[in-house]
Design a protein around this motif. Structure first.
Motif, short mmCIF file in Angstrom:
data_model
loop_
_atom_site.label_atom_id
_atom_site.label_comp_id
_atom_site.label_asym_id
_atom_site.label_seq_id
_atom_site.Cartn_x
_atom_site.Cartn_y
_atom_site.Cartn_z
N SER A 72 9.85 54.93 49.89
CA SER A 72 9.48 53.58 50.34
C SER A 72 8.07 53.63 50.91
O SER A 72 7.72 54.56 51.64
CB SER A 72 10.46 53.11 51.41
OG SER A 72 10.08 51.84 51.93
N ILE A 73 7.25 52.63 50.56
CA ILE A 73 5.90 52.57 51.14
C ILE A 73 5.68 51.22 51.82
O ILE A 73 6.32 50.21 51.47
CB ILE A 73 4.80 52.81 50.08
CG1 ILE A 73 4.70 51.63 49.08
CG2 ILE A 73 4.99 54.13 49.37
CD1 ILE A 73 3.42 51.62 48.25
N ALA A 74 4.77 51.22 52.79
CA ALA A 74 4.40 49.98 53.49
C ALA A 74 2.89 49.92 53.66
O ALA A 74 2.26 50.94 53.97
CB ALA A 74 5.08 49.93 54.86
N LEU A 83 6.05 45.75 51.28
CA LEU A 83 6.90 46.89 50.94
C LEU A 83 6.97 47.13 49.44
O LEU A 83 6.92 46.18 48.65
CB LEU A 83 8.33 46.64 51.46
CG LEU A 83 8.50 46.39 52.95
CD1 LEU A 83 9.93 45.94 53.25
CD2 LEU A 83 8.15 47.64 53.76
N GLY A 84 7.10 48.38 49.07
CA GLY A 84 7.33 48.75 47.68
C GLY A 84 8.11 50.04 47.66
O GLY A 84 8.22 50.72 48.69
N GLU A 85 8.67 50.40 46.51
CA GLU A 85 9.45 51.64 46.46
C GLU A 85 9.39 52.29 45.08
O GLU A 85 9.05 51.64 44.09
CB GLU A 85 10.91 51.42 46.86
CG GLU A 85 11.67 50.43 46.01
CD GLU A 85 11.55 49.01 46.53
OE1 GLU A 85 11.19 48.83 47.71
OE2 GLU A 85 11.78 48.08 45.74
N ALA A 125 13.58 50.32 52.66
CA ALA A 125 12.67 50.63 53.77
C ALA A 125 13.44 50.97 55.05
O ALA A 125 13.07 51.88 55.79
CB ALA A 125 11.73 49.46 54.02
N GLU A 126 14.53 50.26 55.28
CA GLU A 126 15.34 50.50 56.47
C GLU A 126 15.95 51.91 56.42
O GLU A 126 15.86 52.67 57.38
CB GLU A 126 16.44 49.44 56.55
CG GLU A 126 17.29 49.50 57.79
CD GLU A 126 18.33 48.39 57.82
OE1 GLU A 126 18.79 48.08 58.93
OE2 GLU A 126 18.71 47.85 56.76
N ARG A 127 16.52 52.25 55.29
CA ARG A 127 17.18 53.56 55.17
C ARG A 127 16.17 54.71 55.13
O ARG A 127 16.49 55.83 55.50
CB ARG A 127 18.07 53.57 53.91
CG ARG A 127 19.19 54.59 54.01
CD ARG A 127 20.26 54.36 52.98
NE ARG A 127 19.88 54.91 51.68
CZ ARG A 127 20.64 54.81 50.59
NH1 ARG A 127 21.78 54.15 50.64
NH2 ARG A 127 20.24 55.35 49.46
N ALA A 128 14.94 54.39 54.69
CA ALA A 128 13.90 55.43 54.60
C ALA A 128 13.12 55.58 55.91
O ALA A 128 12.15 56.34 55.97
CB ALA A 128 12.94 55.10 53.46
N GLY A 129 13.51 54.84 56.95
CA GLY A 129 12.89 55.01 58.25
C GLY A 129 11.56 54.31 58.44
O GLY A 129 10.83 54.58 59.39
N ILE A 130 11.24 53.35 57.55
CA ILE A 130 9.97 52.59 57.69
C ILE A 130 10.03 51.67 58.91
O ILE A 130 9.05 51.50 59.64
CB ILE A 130 9.70 51.75 56.41
CG1 ILE A 130 9.46 52.66 55.19
CG2 ILE A 130 8.52 50.79 56.62
CD1 ILE A 130 8.16 53.44 55.19
N ILE A 147 -1.99 54.31 51.82
CA ILE A 147 -0.63 53.86 52.14
C ILE A 147 -0.45 54.06 53.64
O ILE A 147 -0.67 55.14 54.17
CB ILE A 147 0.42 54.66 51.33
CG1 ILE A 147 0.33 54.27 49.84
CG2 ILE A 147 1.83 54.42 51.86
CD1 ILE A 147 1.17 55.13 48.91
N ASP A 148 -0.08 52.99 54.34
CA ASP A 148 -0.02 53.05 55.80
C ASP A 148 1.22 53.77 56.32
O ASP A 148 1.20 54.38 57.38
CB ASP A 148 -0.08 51.64 56.39
CG ASP A 148 -1.41 50.96 56.10
OD1 ASP A 148 -2.44 51.66 56.12
OD2 ASP A 148 -1.42 49.75 55.82
N LYS A 149 2.30 53.65 55.57
CA LYS A 149 3.55 54.28 56.03
C LYS A 149 4.37 54.65 54.81
O LYS A 149 4.42 53.89 53.84
CB LYS A 149 4.31 53.31 56.94
CG LYS A 149 5.35 54.00 57.77
CD LYS A 149 5.74 53.22 59.01
CE LYS A 149 6.67 54.11 59.85
NZ LYS A 149 7.34 53.38 60.90
N ILE A 150 5.00 55.82 54.85
CA ILE A 150 5.82 56.28 53.74
C ILE A 150 7.11 56.86 54.29
O ILE A 150 7.11 57.49 55.36
CB ILE A 150 5.05 57.29 52.86
CG1 ILE A 150 5.83 57.61 51.57
CG2 ILE A 150 4.72 58.57 53.63
CD1 ILE A 150 4.98 58.33 50.51
N GLY A 151 8.22 56.61 53.60
CA GLY A 151 9.51 57.14 54.03
C GLY A 151 10.33 57.54 52.81
O GLY A 151 10.05 57.10 51.69
N PHE A 152 11.33 58.38 53.04
CA PHE A 152 12.13 58.93 51.94
C PHE A 152 13.61 58.76 52.25
O PHE A 152 14.03 58.93 53.40
CB PHE A 152 11.82 60.43 51.75
CG PHE A 152 10.36 60.71 51.50
CD1 PHE A 152 9.89 60.94 50.22
CD2 PHE A 152 9.44 60.75 52.56
CE1 PHE A 152 8.53 61.20 49.99
CE2 PHE A 152 8.09 61.01 52.34
CZ PHE A 152 7.64 61.23 51.04
#
Length: 378
Positions: free
Chosen positions: A72-74, A169-171, A144-149, A19-24
């Motif tokens: 959120s993942i990217a 994107l996925g969540e 993704a926006e709210r999770a800082g991606i 996973i290249d990027k992850i946010g919460f």
């Protein structure tokens, strides 16, 4: 284990599984999104592919009642292919957008999210998780926006500092409480390149999209494409990359991090004429692994017929004539009439006249009549 330690473990594991990027973020309602979606509905800008229930789209607890966190993942995908085949006179090609270059991203991201779910449940056995990619109820971009991606660009895509907007994107909604990340602030500023470059004016203003005008949406419809958009379609078979290609944040960005997303050049820039000869079975065998195949072969073949008209590819006259007289699908027959009309030669006029004698479908007859005008309607 503290919530902060749990978060660190999840982040480390996410890197291990690609996973290249992850946010919460929290599972609180998306209130500003709700207002935007209500406005979209009022203006009739939605495509019809979305979840209709705005409450479900904006209230995570409607989906998982005890929800506390959304993860959120990217995953980044390429913007350039090695040795792309050239579209030449006599051998014209169409193109799939970059988001459909490799294996269907829904499958790839769901696989990553399933692994992440299993890992979280290993750490927190009582955890409940619900994952989704693109076709789920939640709006991927809002999460993704709210999770800082990344931030939500004027092109209606999430733009990440590392990979531009070339990300899937996925969540996952979960009952586990994990500290939230800080949203990335909008950085488009006064730049309006995507809005100005949109071929159909679908980007009504920065961050607002009229889906019914968007070429990416139009390429997926199954009916006759409105005439005003046919020339603008060009040789696109599925999707549109214009608003991403002109974005300064995407300049020089080309991520080759996942084998699954690497394109087969002959598959994603295919010759148009052979594409029109494929049976359903052949189409599924050849294109079934691409995200762009999800609507079946009819929209892709209709777009291929339009592309031949766009190129005025006279080598395709015989094939288009066969489609006009023999194809069982009115949309393909009528679109073939339009393409023959674009060439506007004595031969094409004769073929259109002949087809008119045996055609019974009113819409196809209308297309033939338009194509027979001295200056075909565009």
């Amino acid at each position: 284990m503290t919530a902060a330690q749990l978060k660190e473990k999840i982040i480390a594991y996410s890197k291990d599984i690609g996973i290249d990027k992850i946010g919460f973020t929290s599972a609180d309602p998306f209130l500003s999104l709700k207002d935007r979606l209500l406005e979209q509905q009022r203006l009739q800008y939605q495509s019809g592919f979305e979840e209709n229930d705005i409450e479900k789209r904006t209230t995570p607890k409607k989906l998982v009642p005890e929800a506390k966190t959304i993860i959120s993942i990217a995953l980044a995908y390429p913007s350039k292919m090695k040795n792309p085949p050239k579209s030449r006179k006599g051998e014209r090609r169409g193109v799939f957008c970059r988001a459909s270059w490799g294996e269907d991203y829904h499958r790839v991201l769901k696989n990553r999210l399933q692994k992440l779910e299993a890992y979280i449940q290993e750490l927190v056995p009582e955890a409940k998780c619900q994952s989704m990619v693109d076709t789920g109820e939640l709006a991927d971009r809002a999460v993704a926006e709210r999770a800082g991606i990344g931030w939500s660009g004027k092109n209606c895509a999430i733009i990440t500092p590392e990979f531009g907007s070339y990300v899937y994107l996925g969540e996952m909604i979960t009952t586990v409480s994990i500290p939230a990340d800080t949203p990335v602030t909008e950085q488009c500023g006064t730049c309006n390149k995507c809005v100005d470059a949109c071929p159909t004016g679908a980007l009504v203003q920065g961050g607002q999209l009229d889906s019914n005008k968007c070429i990416a949406y139009l390429t997926q419809t199954k009916d006759f494409l409105p005439k005003r958009y046919r020339k603008k379609l060009g040789n696109r078979l599925y999707g549109c990359d214009t608003c991403q290609q002109v974005c300064p944040e995407n300049k020089g960005v080309d991520s080759h991090r996942h084998e699954e997303f690497e394109p087969d050049p002959e598959l994603v820039k295919p010759k148009l004429m052979p594409l029109l000869e494929l049976s359903n079975k052949e189409f599924k065998q050849k294109y079934g692994r691409l995200a762009g195949s999800w609507r079946g072969k009819k929209p892709i073949q209709r777009n291929a017929v339009i592309a031949l008209g766009h190129f005025k590819a006279e080598e395709s006259i015989e094939l288009l004539s066969r489609l006009l007289t023999n194809d069982p699908r009115p949309v393909i027959r009528g679109t073939a009439a339009w393409s023959l009309g674009q060439m506007n030669t004595a031969d094409t006029q004769k073929l259109l006249e002949q087809a008119k004698q045996s055609e019974t479908d009113e819409k196809v007859l209308e297309e033939i009549d338009d194509a027979l005008l001295p200056f075909p309607l565009h």
